[in-house]
Structures are given as structure tokens and as C-alpha cells.
Design an enzyme around this catalytic site. Sequence first.
Site, PDB file in Angstrom:
ATOM      1  N   LYS A   1       0.837  -1.205   0.000  1.00 60.74           N
ATOM      2  CA  LYS A   1       0.000   0.000   0.000  1.00 60.74           C
ATOM      3  C   LYS A   1       0.871   1.254   0.000  1.00 60.74           C
ATOM      4  O   LYS A   1       0.558   2.227  -0.679  1.00 60.74           O
ATOM      5  CB  LYS A   1      -0.960  -0.017   1.184  1.00 60.74           C
ATOM      6  CG  LYS A   1      -2.133  -0.958   0.915  1.00 60.74           C
ATOM      7  CD  LYS A   1      -3.132  -1.030   2.041  1.00 60.74           C
ATOM      8  CE  LYS A   1      -4.237  -1.999   1.663  1.00 60.74           C
ATOM      9  NZ  LYS A   1      -4.905  -2.597   2.810  1.00 60.74           N
TER      10      LYS A   1
ATOM     11  N   LYS B   1      -5.998 -10.521 -16.349  1.00 56.10           N
ATOM     12  CA  LYS B   1      -6.851 -10.902 -15.222  1.00 56.10           C
ATOM     13  C   LYS B   1      -7.894  -9.794 -14.958  1.00 56.10           C
ATOM     14  O   LYS B   1      -7.542  -8.611 -14.960  1.00 56.10           O
ATOM     15  CB  LYS B   1      -5.963 -11.096 -13.986  1.00 56.10           C
ATOM     16  CG  LYS B   1      -6.735 -11.503 -12.770  1.00 56.10           C
ATOM     17  CD  LYS B   1      -5.881 -11.451 -11.516  1.00 56.10           C
ATOM     18  CE  LYS B   1      -6.785 -11.599 -10.332  1.00 56.10           C
ATOM     19  NZ  LYS B   1      -6.510 -10.968  -9.129  1.00 56.10           N
TER      20      LYS B   1
ATOM     21  N   LYS C   1     -10.568  -4.567 -10.812  1.00 52.28           N
ATOM     22  CA  LYS C   1     -10.999  -3.164 -10.764  1.00 52.28           C
ATOM     23  C   LYS C   1      -9.840  -2.249 -11.143  1.00 52.28           C
ATOM     24  O   LYS C   1     -10.018  -1.246 -11.806  1.00 52.28           O
ATOM     25  CB  LYS C   1     -11.448  -2.804  -9.346  1.00 52.28           C
ATOM     26  CG  LYS C   1     -12.850  -3.259  -9.021  1.00 52.28           C
ATOM     27  CD  LYS C   1     -13.311  -2.722  -7.675  1.00 52.28           C
ATOM     28  CE  LYS C   1     -12.750  -3.493  -6.497  1.00 52.28           C
ATOM     29  NZ  LYS C   1     -13.307  -4.814  -6.275  1.00 52.28           N
TER      30      LYS C   1
END
Length: 327
Positions: free
Chosen positions: A112, A193, A196
Site C-alpha cells: 500500500k 486478469k 478493478k
Amino acid sequence: MKTVLSGIQPSGRPHLGNYFGAIRQHIALQDGGHACFFFIADYHALTTSRDPAKLREAVRDVAITYLALGLDPKRVALFRQSDVKAVTEISWLLACVTGMGLLERAHSYKDKLAHGVKPSVGLFTYPILMAADILAYDSDLVPVGKDQIQHVEMAQDMAGSFNAAFGEVFRRPEPFVPSAEKLAKVPGLDGEKMSKTYGNDVWIFESGKKLKSAVGKIATDSRAPEEPKEPDEMLLFSFLELFTDAATLEQWKARVRAGGEGAPGYGHIKAAIIEGMEAYFAPARARREELLNDPAEVDRILARGAETACARAALVRDRALAACGLR
Ligand code: ADP
Ligand code: TRP
């Protein structure tokens, strides 16, 4: 009887990859005779969310989506993470036996940061809250995607440290990853793949013009319908097979392999995908509409789920408080 627990991030509209790769397997676990606890990880979402209306909406959307797709609230406790106060209490107890080094090794935290997320303390201690989620219900099995296995292992470590210091309090959980052959890897509209993040996804409840436009984007080439082709090498068939029974799928494949006059063109196959997908999700879509029109019913389900969850988590919390001298 085993206890199965999983948390679901309220992060936007689920796509076909999420459904065939995760949601379907989650829901199937309710048939296994286990005690199932599924919650919406709203506290975890707050590590990145800054939009209250959007978060509220996303939490509802997860609940409605799972219920519409067949989650049975009589067999599964479905609830909001933030409704179970004992979890945040347990997370403090775990924080006190967790070394900084353990958290510093978390892949998802490093990931992240690499993606520009600001490192709050909450983000850093995310695995502690997740361990508390898991340990609060004496969970045996934790169904998760591969990216979450490390977090379940950290929960095992934290349970081990607490137990070593204060005696057998927490049950050791195991991650549960559905076997590879059962896991559909759904490609996106571009053949990568479905995700989102790549913007190549199709919302499971998409319909009408928007669905037509999405399916229209599935990558094809310029070969003519008459030319014989290998369907297993065509992206269109990766979609068609999701919604078509084996016998019908074989008929489609045979016609494409044979080529010639009667062979279907790409537009034809795309129309079959649209029809198949709309039919496949039709019962869920209808149930979703009902739930959207009955918010009180969704609230009742979440409240009942929270009641079951709170009762179980309070027992574990009391055991932990007593063991470490706080009672
Ligand atoms: P996204 O890549 O769209 O952000 P997530 O990482 O939130 O999706 O995935 C949520 C769950 O859905 C995970 O358990 C993951 O394994 C599953 N999943 C996501 N994309 C796919 C896919 N294309 N095929 C199969 N499973 C998928
Ligand atoms: N971190 C998980 C995810 O991003 C969600 C989650 C929170 C969870 N607490 C959990 C999953 C406990 C399993 C068990 O998908």
C-alpha cells in the site's frame, strides 16, 4: 462443527472475477454444516476511506450483494465489523504482545505504501485488528484470497504469543484457500486478469445497454465467421463458459471449430454471453431489487448477525481479560 469466519472489504461493486473467484466459494461454505461468521470490514475500510456517504453505501451494497447471491442469514451470521465492540478490545490485548517487527514484515502494508497510500497508524496495525477479528470467534477456518494468507499467519503468531504469555486463550486459526481447480480465474475484457485496478471488469449485476457495451469490448480479431477456429484459444469462450452448461458449450465449440456457412460470428457469441449472463444472475438481480426496496430488512439481518457475533466474541474477550489479569 468448525467455525468459519471471513471479512469482506466494502470496496466497490463486485465483478465477475470476484464472484467466480471468491464470493461463490464463500457462500457455498454455508452448506458445509459449519458455524459461519461473515462480516463487512468497515473499520478496515476506514484506513483509506474519507467519504462517509460512500462508505455507508458500500457497506450496504456488500450486504445486499451477498444476500442477493444466496447467503442465507439463518445459517450465517452476517454483520458489520464495527458492531462488535469486543473485537477492538481484543485488538488492544493483541497489540500488547505483538512485536513491531512482525507488522513491519506485512506485504500488504509495504504494498500500500508503494502505491502511495499515506501510512497511518491504523494502516500499520491493520493486521492486529484482523487478527482480533479472527480470534474473537474461536475461528477454525478463514477463507481468504492468496494475498491475505500472511495476515492469517500473523493472527496465528499473535495467538501464539498471547497464549505463551497467559495460557491457552485463543484458538489457532487456519487459512482456507479453495483448491486451485475450483478457483475460476476470470479474464477481463482485454484478456488480462479481471480487476478493478485494470478497469477491464464487468459488474455482476450489469444489464441492458451498459452490459452490451461492456461485452462489445471483449477482445476479438478480424477473422471471418466461416474460418474454422479453436474456441479454447478465444477470449469469448472464457466468458461464455461461465454461463453455459457443458452440453450447450460443446455445441458452440463444435460449430466454431467446423467453420463454414453455419458457424457463429463474434457478434453472435457476444449475444449468447449477454443472454447467458442476464439469465445466470436474474434471480439474484430480482432479490437485490427487493432488498434495495426494503432497507429495514437489511438492517434487521445485520442486527441479528451482530447479536450472534457479539455473544460469541464477548466470551472470548472475557476469557482473554481474565487470563491477563484485567479481571
Ligand atoms: P480486484 O483485483 O478487482 O481489486 P480484489 O483484489 O478485491 O479484486 O479481489 C477480491 C477477491 O476476488 C479475491 O479473493 C480474489 O481472489 C478474487 N478475484 C479478483 N479478481 C479475480 C479474477 N479475475 N478471477 C478470479 N478471482 C478473482
Ligand atoms: N483484510 C481482508 C481483505 O482485505 C478483509 C478482512 C478483515 C478479513 N478482517 C478479516 C478477512 C478477517 C478474513 C478474516 O480482504
